[in-house]
Design an enzyme around this catalytic site. Structure first.
Site, PDB file in Angstrom:
ATOM      1  N   ASP A  84    -102.718 -41.348  -2.775  1.00  0.00           N
ATOM      2  CA  ASP A  84    -101.897 -41.389  -3.982  1.00  0.00           C
ATOM      3  C   ASP A  84    -101.189 -40.052  -4.083  1.00  0.00           C
ATOM      4  O   ASP A  84    -101.754 -39.018  -3.691  1.00  0.00           O
ATOM      5  CB  ASP A  84    -102.760 -41.633  -5.225  1.00  0.00           C
ATOM      6  N   ASP A 102    -101.433 -50.888  -4.871  1.00  0.00           N
ATOM      7  CA  ASP A 102    -101.470 -50.971  -6.327  1.00  0.00           C
ATOM      8  C   ASP A 102    -100.262 -50.180  -6.786  1.00  0.00           C
ATOM      9  O   ASP A 102    -100.339 -48.981  -7.029  1.00  0.00           O
ATOM     10  CB  ASP A 102    -102.783 -50.390  -6.833  1.00  0.00           C
ATOM     11  N   CYS A 157     -98.968 -54.521 -12.591  1.00  0.00           N
ATOM     12  CA  CYS A 157     -99.367 -54.942 -13.939  1.00  0.00           C
ATOM     13  C   CYS A 157     -98.103 -55.124 -14.778  1.00  0.00           C
ATOM     14  O   CYS A 157     -98.008 -54.655 -15.906  1.00  0.00           O
ATOM     15  CB  CYS A 157    -100.337 -53.957 -14.577  1.00  0.00           C
TER      16      CYS A 157
END
Length: 163
Positions: free
Chosen positions: A12, A51, A104
């Site tokens: 990340d 993600d 999301c």
């Protein structure tokens, strides 16, 4: 789910997120290797999770103030970033492996359009229809949850594998 013999590799650009992941993994007794911004070039994994950063419009019911903080120019730039992250994830996907793309958000531009663009630019890939109830899947076989239909936050997930 990987069990005591499995390894989770994490990357990340936000190193603070990785540190939070490290503490959650320790609680779950999971073996995790944190690589920072980039995984080793020669690393291959049977499962890759992207993600992706997204507009987070799927979680508005929990944070309605997001609608006032959301920058429309950022939202327009997200699909390009998401496709780039999928391309990077594919570099690490082992033959026969699966890449999961998750957001999301509920926007077509960040979900279905990204999947279509990835399939167009990677003819070697196909979508895998997960073993889930049909009510949770869209027409292509991607997970698509919405607050008004499922009583959850909005989520999207697509599973890719090589032909």
């Amino acid at each position: 789910l990987v069990g005591p013999q499995g390894e989770v590799h994490a990357t990340d650009i936000d190193l603070h997120r990785l540190e939070r992941l490290r503490s959650r993994a320790a609680k779950a007794e999971a073996h995790i290797l944190i690589h920072g911004k980039e995984a080793p070039a020669n690393m291959r994994a049977s499962r890759v999770l992207v993600d992706a950063p997204c507009s987070e419009l799927g979680v508005l019911r929990r944070g309605p103030d997001l609608r006032w903080r959301l920058d429309p120019s950022l939202v327009k730039s997200l699909p390009q970033i998401q496709r780039h992250l999928i391309d990077r994830g594919l570099r690490h996907l082992a033959p026969g492996g699966r890449l999961v793309y998750a957001t999301c958000t509920i926007t077509r531009e960040e979900n279905e359009a990204v999947v279509e663009a990835v399939l167009d630019s990677h003819p070697e890939l196909v979508l895998v229809r997960p073993s889930l109830p049909e009510a949770l899947l869209d027409a292509r076989g991607c997970l698509f949850l919405t607050p008004h239909r499922h009583g959850t936050d909005g989520f999207f997930g697509a599973v890719f594998t090589h032909r």
